[in-house]
Design a protein around this motif. Structure first.
Motif, PDB file in Angstrom:
ATOM      1  N   PHE A  93       0.803  -1.308  -0.095  1.00 13.28           N
ATOM      2  CA  PHE A  93      -0.061  -0.022  -0.084  1.00 13.28           C
ATOM      3  C   PHE A  93       0.868   1.286   0.008  1.00 13.28           C
ATOM      4  N   LYS A  94       0.368   2.174  -0.740  1.00 11.49           N
ATOM      5  CA  LYS A  94       1.220   3.446  -0.888  1.00 11.49           C
ATOM      6  C   LYS A  94       0.335   4.490  -0.227  1.00 11.49           C
ATOM      7  N   LEU A  95       0.934   4.874   1.185  1.00  9.71           N
ATOM      8  CA  LEU A  95       0.198   6.093   1.626  1.00  9.71           C
ATOM      9  C   LEU A  95       0.790   7.534   1.497  1.00  9.71           C
ATOM     10  N   ASP A  96      -0.040   8.528   1.337  1.00  6.58           N
ATOM     11  CA  ASP A  96       0.537   9.879   1.129  1.00  6.58           C
ATOM     12  C   ASP A  96       0.375  10.451   2.193  1.00  6.58           C
ATOM     13  N   PRO A  97       1.528  11.152   2.748  1.00 15.28           N
ATOM     14  CA  PRO A  97       1.468  11.625   4.257  1.00 15.28           C
ATOM     15  C   PRO A  97       0.587  12.784   4.218  1.00 15.28           C
ATOM     16  N   GLU A  98       0.328  13.452   3.116  1.00 11.01           N
ATOM     17  CA  GLU A  98      -0.490  14.739   3.022  1.00 11.01           C
ATOM     18  C   GLU A  98      -2.153  14.499   3.058  1.00 11.01           C
ATOM     19  N   LYS A  99      -2.313  13.164   2.855  1.00 16.44           N
ATOM     20  CA  LYS A  99      -3.881  12.918   3.161  1.00 16.44           C
ATOM     21  C   LYS A  99      -4.248  12.175   4.460  1.00 16.44           C
ATOM     22  N   ALA A 100      -5.434  12.874   4.831  1.00 14.11           N
ATOM     23  CA  ALA A 100      -5.921  12.021   6.243  1.00 14.11           C
ATOM     24  C   ALA A 100      -6.307  10.940   6.001  1.00 14.11           C
ATOM     25  N   LEU A 101      -5.831   9.975   7.123  1.00 16.90           N
ATOM     26  CA  LEU A 101      -6.326   8.571   7.316  1.00 16.90           C
ATOM     27  C   LEU A 101      -6.540   8.331   8.671  1.00 16.90           C
ATOM     28  N   ASP A 102      -7.751   7.727   8.971  1.00 17.26           N
ATOM     29  CA  ASP A 102      -8.039   7.750  10.704  1.00 17.26           C
ATOM     30  C   ASP A 102      -7.393   6.449  11.105  1.00 17.26           C
ATOM     31  N   ASP A 103      -7.322   6.289  12.386  1.00 19.54           N
ATOM     32  CA  ASP A 103      -6.466   5.347  12.960  1.00 19.54           C
ATOM     33  C   ASP A 103      -7.120   3.909  12.716  1.00 19.54           C
ATOM     34  N   ARG A 107      -0.396 -10.697 -11.644  1.00 14.88           N
ATOM     35  CA  ARG A 107      -0.158 -12.006 -12.566  1.00 14.88           C
ATOM     36  C   ARG A 107       0.756 -11.686 -13.486  1.00 14.88           C
ATOM     37  N   VAL A 108       1.093 -10.250 -13.615  1.00 15.45           N
ATOM     38  CA  VAL A 108       1.981  -9.723 -14.525  1.00 15.45           C
ATOM     39  C   VAL A 108       3.455  -9.213 -13.823  1.00 15.45           C
ATOM     40  N   ALA A 109       3.049  -8.216 -12.635  1.00 17.06           N
ATOM     41  CA  ALA A 109       4.230  -7.565 -12.124  1.00 17.06           C
ATOM     42  C   ALA A 109       4.678  -8.585 -10.735  1.00 17.06           C
ATOM     43  N   ASP A 110       5.890  -8.335 -10.419  1.00 21.31           N
ATOM     44  CA  ASP A 110       6.319  -8.802  -9.148  1.00 21.31           C
ATOM     45  C   ASP A 110       5.728  -8.448  -7.972  1.00 21.31           C
ATOM     46  N   THR A 111       5.535  -7.004  -7.974  1.00 23.14           N
ATOM     47  CA  THR A 111       4.978  -6.337  -6.733  1.00 23.14           C
ATOM     48  C   THR A 111       3.838  -5.284  -7.411  1.00 23.14           C
ATOM     49  N   ILE A 112       2.713  -5.495  -6.614  1.00 19.47           N
ATOM     50  CA  ILE A 112       1.934  -4.371  -7.003  1.00 19.47           C
ATOM     51  C   ILE A 112       1.563  -3.080  -6.159  1.00 19.47           C
ATOM     52  N   VAL A 113       1.444  -2.059  -6.419  1.00 22.34           N
ATOM     53  CA  VAL A 113       1.266  -1.040  -5.320  1.00 22.34           C
ATOM     54  C   VAL A 113      -0.053  -0.267  -5.691  1.00 22.34           C
ATOM     55  N   VAL A 114      -0.757  -0.160  -4.465  1.00 18.05           N
ATOM     56  CA  VAL A 114      -2.102   0.252  -4.340  1.00 18.05           C
ATOM     57  C   VAL A 114      -2.263   1.629  -3.468  1.00 18.05           C
ATOM     58  N   GLY A 115      -2.514   2.603  -4.418  1.00 13.34           N
ATOM     59  CA  GLY A 115      -2.679   4.052  -3.751  1.00 13.34           C
ATOM     60  C   GLY A 115      -4.104   4.682  -3.273  1.00 13.34           C
ATOM     61  N   ASN A 116      -4.292   5.140  -4.410  1.00  7.23           N
ATOM     62  CA  ASN A 116      -5.404   6.237  -4.257  1.00  7.23           C
ATOM     63  C   ASN A 116      -7.047   5.471  -3.552  1.00  7.23           C
ATOM     64  N   VAL A 117      -7.006   4.124  -4.102  1.00  8.07           N
ATOM     65  CA  VAL A 117      -8.447   3.605  -3.724  1.00  8.07           C
ATOM     66  C   VAL A 117      -8.453   3.423  -2.126  1.00  8.07           C
ATOM     67  N   ILE A 118      -7.452   3.420  -1.515  1.00  7.01           N
ATOM     68  CA  ILE A 118      -7.367   3.563   0.032  1.00  7.01           C
ATOM     69  C   ILE A 118      -8.327   4.726   0.617  1.00  7.01           C
ATOM     70  N   TYR A 119      -8.171   5.813  -0.139  1.00  6.42           N
ATOM     71  CA  TYR A 119      -8.881   6.997   0.477  1.00  6.42           C
ATOM     72  C   TYR A 119     -10.235   7.093  -0.303  1.00  6.42           C
ATOM     73  N   ARG A 120     -10.688   6.345  -1.093  1.00  3.30           N
ATOM     74  CA  ARG A 120     -11.907   6.393  -1.678  1.00  3.30           C
ATOM     75  C   ARG A 120     -12.720   5.232  -1.227  1.00  3.30           C
ATOM     76  N   SER A 121     -12.365   3.912  -0.842  1.00  3.33           N
ATOM     77  CA  SER A 121     -13.130   3.144  -0.475  1.00  3.33           C
ATOM     78  C   SER A 121     -11.953   1.792   0.303  1.00  3.33           C
ATOM     79  N   LEU A 122     -11.960   1.925   1.599  1.00  3.18           N
ATOM     80  CA  LEU A 122     -11.088   1.132   2.300  1.00  3.18           C
ATOM     81  C   LEU A 122     -11.374  -0.498   2.061  1.00  3.18           C
ATOM     82  N   ALA A 123     -12.640  -0.610   2.055  1.00  3.37           N
ATOM     83  CA  ALA A 123     -13.011  -2.262   1.702  1.00  3.37           C
ATOM     84  C   ALA A 123     -12.422  -2.587   0.550  1.00  3.37           C
ATOM     85  N   ASP A 124     -12.711  -1.788  -0.668  1.00  4.04           N
ATOM     86  CA  ASP A 124     -11.916  -2.338  -1.999  1.00  4.04           C
ATOM     87  C   ASP A 124     -10.265  -2.396  -1.902  1.00  4.04           C
TER      88      ASP A 124
END
Ligand code: 1GP
Length: 232
Positions: A9-19, A199-216
């Protein structure tokens, strides 16, 4: 450490995220939390986020995108080199400035790794900041080879930030690599895309969706791991 990552997961320090959300991400089974953003990252925001992440055992890496926010105490430091940057500062200039100031602090062991970025979404912030040249599939493969075979970088990062990218090009880039690991990031907004990218990459990075839908966002962890297990 970085070599084993399948999902981060990639977290942006500028964006709010609750505990509670932060805890769910850290306990999700992801391999690491990558801290970084393309603009507006400050030292204070980065320190605050690291302090909160340190309540959990999940490895934390800082992706250094600005000289002002190099914070000690991360498990690893990733240094982006924008291979298709139009502005040479993002290819080598900023790195040299950083080393002039902090070079003596650079550890000699494996805590620091360079990432050869191929910024393939011309509309993302990183593309605007670095003034990137547009890339097609042939360019992506050539940049991947350049990073892996000539520069011997440990990571090639195919960056589509904000949009789901061309996995055909990602597969060709992956096939062209020798030792480097392929990171894919951009537009992974749930389990299905996470599985396809994993299936393609060694590592996937998930960013923006964290701030839109935590469940997704959380769905991407299991999906990526399951897809990797299938292809192993
Ligand atoms: C951004 O590659 C990462 O640097 C992830 O992209 O924010 O689109 O998930 P998204």
């Amino acid at each position: 450490m970085v070599e084993q990552w399948k999902h981060v997961f990639k977290l942006d320090p500028e964006k709010a995220l609750d505990d509670a959300s932060l805890e769910a991400l850290c306990l999700s089974g992801t391999d690491a939390i990558l801290v970084g953003g393309s603009s507006g990252v400050t030292y204070d925001d980065t320190v605050d986020l690291l302090a909160r992440l340190r309540r959990y055992e999940t490895p934390c890496a800082l992706e250094i995108t600005t000289l002002e926010a190099i914070v000690p105490g991360f498990d690893a430091y990733l240094v982006p080199i924008a291979l298709n940057a139009g502005d040479p500062a993002y290819l080598v200039g900023q790195h040299v400035e950083a080393l002039k100031r902090y070079g003596h602090l650079l550890p000699k062991d494996g805590l620091v790794a360079a990432e050869g970025y191929i910024i393939a979404n011309p509309d993302c912030t990183a593309a605007r900041v670095a003034g990137v040249k547009p890339v097609d599939e042939a360019d992506i493969v050539a940049y991947a080879r350049f990073a892996d075979r000539l520069l011997r970088l440990p990571i090639v990062y195919l960056e589509y930030s904000g949009t789901f990218g061309d996995l055909g090009a990602a597969a060709k880039a992956k096939a062209a690599l020798g030792n480097a690991k392929l990171f894919y990031g951009g537009g992974i907004d749930g389990g299905e895309k996470a599985a396809a990218a994993a299936r393609v990459a060694d590592t996937i990075v998930v960013g923006n969706v964290i701030y839109r839908s935590l469940a997704d966002a959380l769905d991407t962890v299991k999906a990526a791991k399951a897809a990797k297990a299938e292809t192993a």
